[in-house]
Design an enzyme around this catalytic site. Structure first.
Site, short mmCIF file in Angstrom:
data_model
loop_
_atom_site.label_atom_id
_atom_site.label_comp_id
_atom_site.label_asym_id
_atom_site.label_seq_id
_atom_site.Cartn_x
_atom_site.Cartn_y
_atom_site.Cartn_z
N SER A 410 50.47 45.17 38.99
CA SER A 410 49.47 44.14 38.71
C SER A 410 48.25 44.31 39.63
CB SER A 410 50.13 42.78 38.95
OG SER A 410 49.43 41.76 38.30
N PRO A 411 47.08 43.89 39.16
CA PRO A 411 45.89 43.96 40.03
C PRO A 411 46.11 43.13 41.29
CG PRO A 411 45.31 43.25 37.80
CD PRO A 411 46.79 43.29 37.87
N CYS A 413 44.00 42.34 44.93
CA CYS A 413 42.89 42.51 45.87
C CYS A 413 43.43 42.93 47.23
CB CYS A 413 42.17 41.18 46.05
SG CYS A 413 41.07 40.81 44.69
N GLN A 489 40.55 46.72 36.68
CA GLN A 489 40.25 45.32 36.32
C GLN A 489 38.83 45.00 36.80
OE1 GLN A 489 41.86 41.86 38.50
NE2 GLN A 489 42.70 41.17 36.53
N TYR A 570 37.55 32.52 38.00
CA TYR A 570 36.36 33.31 38.34
C TYR A 570 35.27 33.07 37.29
CZ TYR A 570 39.48 35.27 41.80
OH TYR A 570 40.34 35.40 42.85
N ARG A 618 42.70 39.51 31.14
CA ARG A 618 43.63 38.58 31.79
C ARG A 618 43.14 37.16 31.56
NH1 ARG A 618 46.81 38.68 37.55
NH2 ARG A 618 48.13 40.00 36.29
N ARG A 712 53.88 41.26 43.61
CA ARG A 712 54.49 41.29 44.95
C ARG A 712 55.73 42.20 45.01
NH1 ARG A 712 54.77 35.05 45.27
NH2 ARG A 712 55.03 35.51 43.06
C1 LIG Z 1 47.75 40.26 47.45
C2 LIG Z 1 47.46 39.84 46.05
C3 LIG Z 1 46.21 40.09 45.48
C4 LIG Z 1 45.94 39.73 44.15
N1 LIG Z 1 44.77 40.08 43.57
C5 LIG Z 1 44.59 39.91 42.24
C6 LIG Z 1 43.47 40.48 41.56
O1 LIG Z 1 42.69 41.18 42.14
N2 LIG Z 1 43.32 40.24 40.25
C7 LIG Z 1 44.25 39.46 39.55
O2 LIG Z 1 44.07 39.26 38.36
N3 LIG Z 1 45.32 38.96 40.17
C8 LIG Z 1 45.53 39.19 41.47
N4 LIG Z 1 46.67 38.74 42.08
C9 LIG Z 1 47.70 38.08 41.25
C10 LIG Z 1 48.73 39.09 40.81
O3 LIG Z 1 48.16 40.10 39.99
C11 LIG Z 1 49.87 38.40 40.04
O4 LIG Z 1 49.35 37.82 38.87
C12 LIG Z 1 50.57 37.35 40.87
O5 LIG Z 1 50.80 37.82 42.19
C13 LIG Z 1 51.92 36.97 40.26
O6 LIG Z 1 52.76 38.07 40.13
P1 LIG Z 1 54.02 38.34 41.14
O7 LIG Z 1 54.89 37.13 41.08
O8 LIG Z 1 54.68 39.58 40.57
O9 LIG Z 1 53.48 38.57 42.52
C14 LIG Z 1 46.94 39.07 43.40
C15 LIG Z 1 48.17 38.79 44.00
C16 LIG Z 1 48.46 39.20 45.28
C17 LIG Z 1 49.84 38.92 45.86
#
Ligand SMILES: Cc1cc2nc3c(=O)[nH]c(=O)nc-3n(C[C@H](O)[C@H](O)[C@H](O)COP(=O)(O)O)c2cc1C
Ligand SMILES: Cc1cc2nc3c(=O)[nH]c(=O)nc-3n(C[C@H](O)[C@H](O)[C@H](O)COP(=O)(O)OP(=O)(O)OC[C@H]3O[C@@H](n4cnc5c(N)ncnc54)[C@H](O)[C@@H]3O)c2cc1C
Length: 748
Positions: A410-411, A413, A489, A570, A618, A712
């Site tokens: 997943s994306p 940051c 993204q 956003y 998204r 994560r």
């Molecule tokens: C460190 C971090 C940075 C993230 N940055 C982005 C991002 O740049 N773009 C986005 O759409 N979601 C971002 N997310 C959200 C994740 O893509 C994801 O949707 C969210 O963490 C839930 O998934 P998970 O339970 O597998 O962690 C970020 C999440 C984390 C933990």
């Protein structure tokens, strides 16, 4: 200790048993306004696991129940003229009347003062004469209602209609049947609970129930109607009624279960939809937990606080599972596009608690059949006799791009760029996850302009230096992870821009060096944040062109797939949510208007991105706020972006406003992906607290999504995909460098 129990249902009676059994000096009085055996309904179903818990709590009760129980292991799903069977589940059923008689006899045997046919005295009086008052007075608890505020009680009356009937047909298994007639789709849930006695619950939508003319009709009319409808399934047996009125299921939740020395127990405190068969189990487990904390307790109020702390997580987990299950039955019409095997799989995994591997343990042949079916449909047919890959290791195609497996990083940051240029950190972050085996890795939200950044550390794609940085990363993936594809993204932070690096304060404004920000409307994220300016038409033209230019640069960088960020509050998301878009022009108001600018950007991006390469977007499928975007509206959002050329919807949720009220849990956003996939007919990517290959495979095999994003989990373990594949006996090929390490032992 003197205990007053109001209500002689399974919860109240079992508590009396456990208290008396633990300490014969405890005086327990149970008031029951009816005769114990004058019960509504027919049988209840429990699982093997619940039986084990009850056996430990009171062996004599367990033994008597065990003698009266009917047991079975199969679930049969009748759909579209087929019967799909899955085995090994381990259920037992018991007549509710027999259960209550067993509990009554055991309670009396242990010296409980049981007052049948007696209305309980008022709570205030009981509190004067007893150390503890237990309100086990059922789903319609008058005690809870009278103190609704103290208990923070809410009643969520679900829309479907159901009726609890009985029949003499001895069902050999747990029986689910779905019958379509001119009025709608009817669901039957049935099981045998005693020799020749079965529960038969019929459920349908409010619209079908009204169309059938059942409103205001008596039991005889219900029986006539259902006997015709389920004629084949009843095999000549009759249906019988017992206070069988059509009802709507109330999900009861209380933010507090006790008030001083008064405590709610069982259905009075919480309910769980009958489709997970857990109401009786929860009431009896409450009794076990309460009896445990009261043992040797000197202060009742402290004991009740401990009871609530210890018991609440388990209850809420069952309630979340029950919510997913009831929503599945409320929306079954949505799954009419599924073939019977996948429909049955979807039903079996509906609560998001039963995983692919749980099913494999119970019935390996069934899972093998599902995997073969899935691989065939994914274009990865496996010769008979050869092992099938698990669903996540099958390919998936979007336009001309074929992903070798269905795991997407997943994306995320990284807040580690300088002037938006990706560097060594980004190379190792994306590179190691590509080596880790994911089918697709996504860059973090990469901004289309300097003012579109969230923080000074965000990456961008608006300069040549940035393109060079991205090219280096794409080249690494191509050379060293040939089975992995890489996507970008694209985003613009909007009102969530000009903030600090995540670890310096989430969404906290920059103290120095902030840049001007804009949004659909001039609403600051929080009072401390900058107020964005409301975008003018000229701003929109500029941003659209920035997205187009960024698309061209993404192509120049070599990305295989592009995603536009329409989520998490956003810039583009700020137009979609009614909470952040208060515009009065043609870009505000109805959803059609709020979608106008995001669709304009998507259309322009699609036109600039090669036709053979896929475009995803998204979305936040809900704002987790009563006045925000709903799951229903997000289906329309998905339809509209599909028409604009988006190939798959990446379904996230929330983060639109700071005071969202999300309902977290395992795979908690997946139901939105499922809904969009079936109601909008779009391919979906599911994300959010999905951590295990067991869950991933269940999501894919059930058709809830086409791809699964791990954030994560793949962050903590860059080789997550490899480890999952290895655990399932389908190890992925190593890069040459690591292959030689594998062979090290044989070389020396
Ligand atoms: C460190 C971090 C940075 C993230 N940055 C982005 C991002 O740049 N773009 C986005 O759409 N979601 C971002 N997310 C959200 C994740 O893509 C994801 O949707 C969210 O963490 C839930 O998934 P998970 O339970 O597998 O962690 C970020 C999440 C984390 C933990
Ligand atoms: C259609 C349907 C199917 C179900 N299927 C299952 C299933 O398969 N498995 C399962 O585990 N559960 C099932 N349940 C749920 C189950 O019936 C309840 O969750 C369970 O009975 C709760 O037990 P309880 O002791 O909390 O309340 P109840 O069983 O409702 O008992 C409360 C008692 O309190 C008495 N009472 C109330 N007020 C007073 C008063 N003032 N004075 C004296 N007495 C009073 C009432 O008469 C009643 O007897 C189903 C429920 C429904 C509606």
């Amino acid at each position: 200790m003197k205990v007053a129990v109001i209500g002689g249902g399974p919860g109240g009676l079992y508590l009396a048993i456990l208290l008396r059994q633990a300490d014969a000096t405890t005086q327990v009085t149970v008031w029951e306004r009816n005769r114990i055996e004058d019960t509504f309904g027919f049988g209840v179903v429990l699982s093997d696991a619940t039986e084990g818990i009850l056996a430990e709590a009171d062996w004599p009760t367990h033994q008597r129940m065990a003698e009266a129980m009917h047991r079975w292991g199969d679930i049969d799903v009748h759909i579209g003229g087929e019967v799909i069977t899955s085995g090994g589940h381990g259920f037992c059923g018991i007549s509710r009347k027999r259960l209550l008689e067993i509990l009554r006899d055991r309670a009396k045997e242990l010296g409980t003062d049981l007052r049948e046919l007696t209305e309980a005295p008022p709570v205030d009086e009981l509190l004067k004469t007893h150390d503890l008052v237990v309100a086990a007075d059922g789903v319609n608890s008058a005690i809870r209602e009278a103190r609704a505020k103290q208990f923070g009680a809410t009643v969520d009356l679900r829309p479907n209609r159901f009726v609890w009937l009985g029949t003499s047909r001895p069902f050999p298994s747990f029986f689910f049947s779905f019958q379509q007639n001119a009025h709608g789709l009817w669901r039957a849930h049935a099981y045998q609970y005693a020799e020749g006695q079965s529960t038969f619950i019929v459920e349908t939508t409010d619209a079908a129930w009204r169309a059938a003319g059942l409103e205001g009709q008596d039991e005889a009319a219900t029986i006539r109607y259902c006997e015709v409808l389920f004629k084949e399934e009843l095999e000549g047996h009759r249906l019988v009624a017992n206070r069988s009125i059509w009802r709507q299921f109330p999900t009861i939740r209380c933010s507090r279960w006790h008030d001083g020395r008064l405590v709610l127990l069982g259905d009075a405190a919480h309910t769980a939809h009958f489709s997970v068969g857990s109401g009786t189990k929860l009431a009896m487990e409450d009794a076990i937990a309460l009896a445990k904390v009261l043992q040797g307790a000197t202060d009742v109020e402290t004991a009740l606080a401990t009871y609530e702390t210890e018991r609440r997580p388990g209850v809420e987990s069952v309630q979340r599972a029950a919510q997913a299950s009831l929503e599945w039955f409320e929306a079954t019409e949505r799954y009419d596009d599924l073939e019977p095997l996948q429909f049955a799989y979807s039903l079996l995994t509906r609560s998001l608690r039963i995983t692919h591997e749980n099913l494999r343990t119970r019935d390996p042949a069934f899972v093998e059949r599902v995997e073969r079916w899935f691989a065939d449909h994914a274009g990865a047919r496996v010769a008979p006799g050869k092992r099938c890959p698990p669903p996540f290791l099958t390919p998936f195609r979007l336009r001309d791009l074929t992903l070798t497996n269905r795991i997407v990083v997943s994306p995320m940051c990284q807040y580690s760029a300088v002037d938006g240029v990706p560097n060594d950190w980004h190379l190792q972050h994306l590179g190691s996850r590509a080596i880790g085996g994911a089918g697709l890795v996504m860059t973090e939200m990469t901004d289309v302009s300097p003012d579109g950044r969230i923080s000074p550390g965000c990456t961008g794609i608006y300069s040549d230096a940035q393109v060079a940085g991205w090219q280096r990363i794409v080249r690494f993936v191509r050379e060293h992870a040939p089975d992995t594809r890489i996507g970008m993204q694209l985003g613009h932070a909007g009102r969530k821009g000009a903030t600090r690096l995540l670890w310096e304060g989430d969404n906290r404004p920059l103290e120095q060096g902030a840049w001007p920000i804009m949004s659909a409307s001039a609403i600051a994220w929080k009072a401390e944040n900058q107020v964005p300016r409301e975008m003018t038409r000229a701003d929109m033209d500029l941003v659209r062109e920035e997205f187009v230019r960024a698309t061209e640069r993404a192509l120049e960088s070599g990305f295989d797939l592009l995603e536009v960020h329409l989520a998490h509050g956003y810039l583009l998301a700020s137009f979609i949510s009614p909470l952040t878009n208060r515009r009065t022009d043609e870009y505000g108001g109805a959803l059609k208007n709020r979608m106008r600018f995001p669709l304009e950007v998507l259309g322009a991006v699609r036109a600039a991105w090669p036709a053979e390469r896929p475009l995803t977007a998204r979305v936040s499928a809900t704002d987790w706020h009563p006045d925000g975007l709903s799951g229903q509206e997000s289906v329309e959002v998905a339809r509209l972006i599909g028409q604009a050329g988006v190939d798959a919807v990446d379904v996230s949720a929330g983060q639109t406003i700071p005071d969202q009220r999300p309902i977290y849990g395992r795979a908690f956003q997946t139901p939105f992906a499922d809904r969009i996939r079936h109601e909008a007919g779009m391919a979906t990517l599911a994300v959010g607290n999905i951590q295990s290959h067991e869950d991933v495979n269940a999501i894919l095999a059930a058709g809830r999504a086409d791809l699964v994003l791990m954030a994560r989990a793949h962050l903590w373990d860059p080789y997550w995909t490899r480890h999952a594949a290895y655990a399932l006996g389908h190890a992925l090929a190593w890069p040459n460098q690591y292959e030689s390490l594998n062979n090290y032992n044989s070389r020396i």
